[in-house]
Design an enzyme around this catalytic site. Sequence first.
Site, PDB file in Angstrom:
ATOM      1  N   PRO A  47      52.023   9.953  70.198  1.00 56.55           N
ATOM      2  CG  PRO A  47      52.253  12.063  69.279  1.00 56.55           C
ATOM      3  CD  PRO A  47      52.261  11.334  70.591  1.00 56.55           C
ATOM      4  CG  ASP A  86      55.148  13.438  66.143  1.00 56.89           C
ATOM      5  OD1 ASP A  86      54.815  14.630  66.095  1.00 56.89           O
ATOM      6  OD2 ASP A  86      56.283  13.064  66.460  1.00 56.89           O
ATOM      7  CD1 TRP A 603      62.175  16.397  70.249  1.00 57.75           C
ATOM      8  CD2 TRP A 603      60.600  14.963  70.925  1.00 57.75           C
ATOM      9  NE1 TRP A 603      62.565  15.142  69.880  1.00 57.75           N
ATOM     10  CE2 TRP A 603      61.630  14.251  70.278  1.00 57.75           C
ATOM     11  CE3 TRP A 603      59.498  14.265  71.438  1.00 57.75           C
ATOM     12  CZ2 TRP A 603      61.598  12.862  70.124  1.00 57.75           C
ATOM     13  CZ3 TRP A 603      59.476  12.895  71.281  1.00 57.75           C
ATOM     14  CH2 TRP A 603      60.506  12.210  70.634  1.00 57.75           C
ATOM     15  CD  GLN A 651      59.963   8.927  72.501  1.00 56.26           C
ATOM     16  OE1 GLN A 651      59.702  10.106  72.682  1.00 56.26           O
ATOM     17  NE2 GLN A 651      60.404   8.476  71.352  1.00 56.26           N
ATOM     18  CD1 TRP A 655      55.273  13.287  73.970  1.00 52.76           C
ATOM     19  CD2 TRP A 655      54.805  11.333  74.944  1.00 52.76           C
ATOM     20  NE1 TRP A 655      53.910  13.210  74.112  1.00 52.76           N
ATOM     21  CE2 TRP A 655      53.597  12.016  74.707  1.00 52.76           C
ATOM     22  CE3 TRP A 655      54.762  10.075  75.547  1.00 52.76           C
ATOM     23  CZ2 TRP A 655      52.356  11.479  75.074  1.00 52.76           C
ATOM     24  CZ3 TRP A 655      53.534   9.539  75.894  1.00 52.76           C
ATOM     25  CH2 TRP A 655      52.350  10.241  75.658  1.00 52.76           C
ATOM     26  CE  LYS A 688      68.758   0.693  67.540  1.00 53.59           C
ATOM     27  NZ  LYS A 688      69.410   1.954  67.845  1.00 53.59           N
ATOM     28  CE  LYS A 691      60.901  -1.392  58.410  1.00 57.86           C
ATOM     29  NZ  LYS A 691      60.169  -0.137  58.346  1.00 57.86           N
TER      30      LYS A 691
END
Length: 1148
Positions: A47, A86, A603, A651, A655, A688, A691
Site C-alpha cells: 500500500p 497505508d 510496518w 523495503q 514490508w 536522487k 522536489k
Amino acid sequence: MNYKEYKGLDYAQVGKDILQFWKDNQIFEKSVEVREGAPSFTFYEGPPSANGTPGIHHVMARTIKDIFCRYKTLRGYQVKRKGGWDTHGLPIELQVEKELGIKKDDIGIKISIEDYNKKCREAVMRFTDQWLTMTEKMGYWVDMDDPYVTYKNDYIESLWWLLKQLYDKNLLYKGYTIQPYSPAAGTGLSSHELNMPGTYKEVKDTTVVAQFKVKLTGKSGYLFDTADSDDIYILAWTTTPWTLPANSALTVGAAIDYVLIKTFNPYTHLPINVILAKDLVGKYFSEKGKDVDLSTYKEGDKVIPWKVLLEFKGEHLEDIQYEQLLPYIQPLQDEDKAFRVILGDFVTTEDGTGVVHTSPTFGADDFRVAKANGVPPIMVRDENGKDVPIVDKQGRFVKEMGEFGGRFVKEEYYSDQVRNEPDFKPTDVLIAIKLKEENKAFKVEKYEHPYPHCWRTDKPVLYYPLDSWFIATTKLKDRLVELNKTINWNPESTGTGRFGNWLENLVDWNLSRSRYWGTPLPIWRTESGEEICIGSVEELTSELKKAVESGALSDEQRAKNEAFLQSQGTEAFDLHRPYVDEIFLVSASGKVMYREPDLIDVWFDSGAMPYAQFHFPFENLDKYPKSMGGTADDDAKTSFPADFISEGVDQTRGWFFTLHAIAGLLFDSVSFKNVVSTGLVLDKNGNKMSKRLGNAVDPFSTIDTYGPDATRWYMITNAEPWDNLKFNIDGIAEVQRKFFGTLFNTYNFYALYANLDGYSIEQFDRLPKEKLTELDRWIISKVFSLVKEVGEHFDNYNPTKAGRAIQDFVCDHLSNWYVRLCRRRFWQGEMTDDKRAAYQTLQHCLAAVAQLMSPIAPFFGDWLYRNLTEHVREESIAKNTPFKHTSVHFTDWHTYEPSWVDADLEESMQLAQDICSLVHSLRKAHRIKVRQPLTKVLIPVLNEKIRQQIEHVAPIIMTEVNVKSVEFVSDDSGILKKKIKPNFKALGPKYGPKMKEVAGIINGLGAEGIAEIEKEGSLVVAGFTLLRDDVEIIAEDVPGWLVASQGSLTVALDVTITDELRREGIARDVVNRIQNLRKDSGLEVTDKIKVTLQNNNEELAAAIVTNRDYICQEVQAVSLDLTADLNGSATEIEMDEFLLKIKLEVAS
RNA sequence: GGGCUUGUAGCUCAGGUGGUUAGAGCGCUACACUGAUAAUGUAGAGGUCCGAGGUUCGAGUCCUCGCAGGCCCA
C-alpha cells in the site's frame, strides 16, 4: 476497409482512447472475470501512502507489478489485485504537526488527541485523487474501488487478532530497548529530535581506559603461558565511566589483530600484561620504551618499558572470562554468561583500544550484541519486583551502588550550587580515582567529543533502557531463515545477501511507538502486571461489559466504558486513540486494567495486509487455505500466500520483512513466493530526484507528452528493474521513435496494402508451410522463437530481457529485414498464393507482437490487436477462435509450436545478412552504388552445409545487393587462399604453458601444412601433433577478386560493369527519379501515369529502350516516350552524369 | 564501520561455464538506399573494460586489496 489507416500517430492519444475503451467496457474487470474458475495468481499490493503526490518512480514500481499480473492473466491465471492505502505512521503525524505548527508535546494539550487524529485521517487521503489518476493513466490495473485501508476498524480488528495470536504463542512480550532519554525532562527522545540543530555539543568528558583482569581458564591458558604471570588485563576505553559498574561483557572484532604486551601500570607502577588492538599500540606506548629491559624500570621513570609478547586475532579472545570490574551488583540471571569476551561487528580500531566495554543497559550496540550472545545485563530488582537499571529515571545511581548510591551520573544534572562547591567532584572522576587506586585504570584523561543534548533542557541525554513491546522474532529466527530460502528473490542477492544476512542477525521486533495516529496496542494491564490481550471487537465488548458489571470501576471510568459501548454500530465507533484509551477493563483479581499507551509500528499494518485486507479471520474464510484456518477447497485458488510481490529494494527490512515475519511466526509459511525488488529512479545525471532540487520528473506531464506505453517501455527496457534507472526523458522519445514508430509503420504498411487488396485475416484457410517462401518461414520461425524466449523471461521475472527481445524482433527482423525485402510482394500483381502468404505471415507476426508486448505496453498492444482483428471479431466469436476477444488482455498466450522453428533457416538468414553487409561494404569501398547491378558475388565455401545454407537464401542476397548471381568457390577449385588460426579453446587444455610456442607454429604454417591437416586430419610439426579441431581454417582470399571478410565468412565481388549493366543501372536511376517525382506530385500509389523524357543523351536512350518494360512496370506507367525536345511543364532532374527532363501526366 | 550493489565508447546498455580484433543503440562525420520512412544501410572517428596486485599459456570475465557512486543499517 478492414483496417484503420493512420497518417501519423499520437501515442498519448492512443493511451487516452484505449483507456476510454477500457473504462467503457470494463476491460479490467472482465480480464479477471474471464479467468473465473482458473487457478489464481495471487498478487499483493504494497500500500502506498496518499499523503504525498505520486512521482515517476511510482510509475516504475507499478509498471513492474502490472506487467506480471497481465502476463499471468494471459497465461490463464485469475489475477485479482486488491488495492490498498497505508494510512498510519510517523510521516503523516509529522506532516500534520508541521501544518498545525505544533510539537508532539502539544498533542493532548493544545489540540485534543481526538481532533489531532481527525486531522491525520484527512491528511492521509489528501492526494488520493492524484494517485487514482496516475494509476489509471499509466495503465496500472488494480482494484481501487474496494481497497483495503489500514485505518478502518475491520483492518485494525484483524491486526488485533494477529497480535493476540502472537501473544498466546508467547511471542509478544514487554521488554526494554536502549533509547536516547532525557532524565531532566523525564522522557525519551525520538531520533528526529536528536537530529535537530544544536543537540550535538562538544563536551569534555573524563575518559578511562580500564583494566579488566583475565581469569585463568582453558580458553585463556595460552595467554598465561606466554606472559608467565597472573596479571593479565584486557584494556577497554570508555567516555562514560559511570557505565562501568554495568559492564557485563567486552566486545572485540574477530578479524582485528590484538597483541599481548608486558609493561607497568603508570599509576601503581605494578607489572602488568595488557591486551589491546595492534593498530592502537602507538596511542598508549611510546616508541622509546619499546623492548627496553623491563627489569630496569623504577617508579617515576618517564619512559615505561614495554614488550610485545604475542599477536593474535580477536577470535582467539572469544569466551575468555574476566573479573567484574566494579562488583557492586551481580547479574540477576545467567551469571555464568556474564563477564566474558564476545565478538561484534561494530568494533573498530579508530579510537580506544579495539575492545568495547559493553553494558547492555546503556548502549544500543551493547544491548544488541549482549542479547545475541546471551550476556545478561546488570540490573537490580525494585520494590515492585521489576528489573530496573542501576541508574534511575532521574539519572542517579540506585542505592545498591554503595558509596555511589544516589549520585547523579552526569555532573550537569546537579544544580549549579552543588557543582560550585569546592569539594565537588563529578561521578566519572570519582570512579576514575577509585580505579586508579585499585590498579584497574591504565589511563585517565579528558577528551573532547560531540555528545547529544536534550533540546528542551540543554542537559546531556543518556542512552537508557525504556519499556517497549516486542515480537520475539528471534525465537523463530531459524525457521524464518529456512522459509526465506524457498522464496524466489529477484535479484537473488537481495534475498540471500541483504535480506538473508539480516535474518541471520535478527533481533526482536520493537513494536512500540509512543504516538497517536496508528493501530493501538490491544493490551490492558494493571499496575501490578496483570494483563489481557484483546483479539477482537467482540472480546473487547464482552470484557467491557464485565468490567462495567464488576463494580471495580470508578463512576467516570464506567461512564466512559458505557460511552464506548454506545458508539458501537454508529459512525462514531472507532478503535483509535483516544477512544480505546478510555476503556477500562478489570482483571481476574478485580483490579482496574489500563490500556498500554503505545501504538504499534506501522510496518505491522502493512505486513498484516495478507489477512487484514479481507478482514481475516472474521470474514472471507473461503479465500484462505484450510491449513491456516480458512475454508478454501482448493489451495490453488486461495489468496494466501502471494505468488508475487514487488517493491523498492528499500523495503527489504520494511514490508518484505514484516510480511515474512508475520506469516512465518503465525502460519509457518512464506507470505510471498516470488518477489522483485526494484532499484531507484534517479535523474539523468544519476542524482536522487527531489522536489526540492527541482530535478523530479512529473509523471503526469511525461505520460501526457509521450503516452503511457513509451514511458513504460523505456523504463523497463533501459535497465533491469533492480538496477537504478537513470531517467532521461530523451530516452522515452527514442523508444517512441524507434520501437513504437517502427511497429506503427509496419502496421500501417500492412493496413495500406491489405485494404487495397481487400485482404482480411484468414483464420482457417491458411496456406500450408510448403507454400511459404523462405523469408516467410524464417520470420515465422523467428516469431515462435520469440514467443518462447519472451515467455521464459517473463517466467523468470525479467521484463527487461523480454522487452528487449521484442524490440529486436520488431526493429531488426520484422521491419528491417522481412518487410523491407517483401515489399514488392505486397504492392505488385494480383492476389496470388505468394501474396497471401506474405499477408498471412505479416499478420501473424503483428498479432503475436501485440500480445507479447501487451504486459509492458498495454495500451499500444491492445490498440494493435484491435486494429488487426476488429473486422473479424463477429466471425471469430461465432466460430470461437482466438480473435473472438475484444481485448488483447483476454487472450490466451500464443502457443509455442516447435515444428515451425527452423534453426537451420535462422542461421541461413544470418549468413545472408552478413553477406549482404559485406557486399555493401565492398560497393561502398569502390564507389559503386547499389542501384548499379553487378554480375556476381563469389563465396568461398569450405563445407557443403554452409553452401546449402547460403543457396537457400541466394535469391534474397541477389535482390538485396543487386547482383545477378551468387556463385560458390569450393575447396577443390584450387584458387582459394586459406588462412589457419589456432583454436585456443581446444589447444589450451592440451598444451598449457606451451601454448605460445604451438600458436606460433600454427600461424607460420604454409599452404602445404594447411592442405595436409585438412586431408589427413592431423599434422606433426616440431614434435606437436595437431588435430583438425585444434585449428580453424578459413578461406581468406580469392586472388584477382575484391574480397571482404568477417569472421569465417568471405565474399568476393565481380565489379566489372558491362554496357548492359550500365544501362540497367541508368534505368534504375530513372525509376528512382520518376518515383520521387510521383511522390512529390502527390500521386496516389494506384495512379497510372504517362511519362515523357527528353532524349538528350545516347546512353539514356539506349538504357530506356532496353529496359522500357521494366521501367513502366516499376513506376506504374502506361507509356514511356522519348522526345527530342521537351518543353513546358517538364521537370529538370540531376542524374549522375547529365540532366534529365521529365514530364509526368496522370493517365485517365 | 557493516551488508548488498554498480563501475565497459561522449550518453544508455549487452558481453553463459576464462580463449586472443570487446559489441549494440543514440549522438557526431561522410556516402548511399527508399512509394511503410521524423525510417534504413555502409564506412569513419570514439575504449588504460575504475585502479593495483595475483591465479593462468591466456583475464572485461576468477581471487585479493583499494578507489568512486548508490541503497539499507549502525
